[in-house]
Design an enzyme around this catalytic site. Structure first.
Site, PDB file in Angstrom:
ATOM      1  N   SER A  40       0.896  -1.053   0.029  1.00  0.00           N
ATOM      2  CA  SER A  40       0.023   0.032   0.083  1.00  0.00           C
ATOM      3  C   SER A  40       0.760   1.353  -0.033  1.00  0.00           C
ATOM      4  CB  SER A  40      -1.060  -0.110   1.211  1.00  0.00           C
ATOM      5  OG  SER A  40      -0.088  -0.189   2.532  1.00  0.00           O
ATOM      6  N   ASP A 193      -4.499   6.947  10.066  1.00  0.00           N
ATOM      7  CA  ASP A 193      -4.103   5.624  10.496  1.00  0.00           C
ATOM      8  C   ASP A 193      -2.868   5.616  11.053  1.00  0.00           C
ATOM      9  OD1 ASP A 193      -2.404   5.630   8.238  1.00  0.00           O
ATOM     10  OD2 ASP A 193      -3.495   4.036   7.119  1.00  0.00           O
ATOM     11  N   HIS A 196       0.160   5.193   6.989  1.00  0.00           N
ATOM     12  CA  HIS A 196       0.303   5.598   5.598  1.00  0.00           C
ATOM     13  C   HIS A 196       0.692   7.218   5.664  1.00  0.00           C
ATOM     14  CE1 HIS A 196      -1.917   1.800   5.230  1.00  0.00           C
ATOM     15  NE2 HIS A 196      -1.229   1.514   4.163  1.00  0.00           N
TER      16      HIS A 196
END
Length: 222
Positions: A40, A193, A196
């Site tokens: 990701s 979060d 990221h």
């Protein structure tokens, strides 16, 4: 040789030179294609497409005069095992080099570093078989996994880079942590979060890693 024959031969010679020069120009114009194999962090999770790692890295490189295309082969949630399973079909005949950024999800899942090492080594073996230059991007395990886990995991990237002769960038998040930044400073560059990077965080990551990708391009062009 008659004048007419000489004229035809001269014309043919000039045409051949023009074709050769034209082909050389065409060959030089071919862009370098770099595949970014990752998770990701590579895919650009949580960001507009243009703010992700791959588009920002490509824009950074092109702004510095590199005729390069960076292909996004990032899959959110992917582990090193997932990267190994798809590396072959992620690479095309047009691929000139590869950035490997995997291991974050192995950390999140507490996967044995021995397995992570074997998977990353498998990816590097595929690249070596294709004679592809590689930039291996490392990660560092947090302290809460314990000293033995951290030592084993942190050693994977530099040791494999040395073993396979790849380029090596020590830490994906280096652009956020270098200098005397406090933890709260780093959080300003992360999404909610805490895992990221946000768009500005990606920009800083790209600026730190960019020279290593330029070194990869130089290897491709040598």
């Amino acid at each position: 040789m008659s004048l007419r024959t000489y004229g035809v031969a001269a014309l043919q010679s000039k045409l051949a030179v023009a074709l050769l020069l034209g082909w050389a120009t065409f060959a030089q114009a071919e862009p370098v294609e770099i595949v970014a194999l990752g998770d990701s962090l590579t895919a650009g999770y949580g960001l507009p497409r243009e703010d992700g790692f791959v588009p920002q890295m490509q824009a950074w490189l092109r702004a510095r005069g590199h005729d390069v295309t960076v292909v996004n082969a990032g899959v959110s949630g992917d582990t090193t095992a997932g990267g190994l399973s798809r590396v072959d079909w992620s690479l095309a005949d047009s691929t000139d080099g590869m950035i490997v950024t995997l291991g974050g999800n192995d950390l999140l899942r507490g996967i044995d570093p021995t397995n992570s090492r074997a998977n990353l080594e498998g990816i590097l073996k595929v690249a070596a078989a294709r004679n592809l230059p590689v930039l291996l991007v490392g990660l560092r395990a947090p302290e809460n996994y314990g000293p033995q886990f951290k030592t084993s995991f942190d050693a994977i990237y530099p040791e494999l880079a040395n073993q396979y002769g790849t380029l090596y960038f020590p830490e994906f998040f280096q652009g956020l942590t270098e200098g005397d930044r406090r933890p709260e400073d780093v959080r300003a560059y992360m999404q909610a979060d805490g895992i990221h990077p946000n768009a500005e965080g990606v920009m800083r990551i790209v600026a730190a890693m960019g020279p290593s990708v330029e070194a990869l391009i130089e290897q491709v062009q040598d």
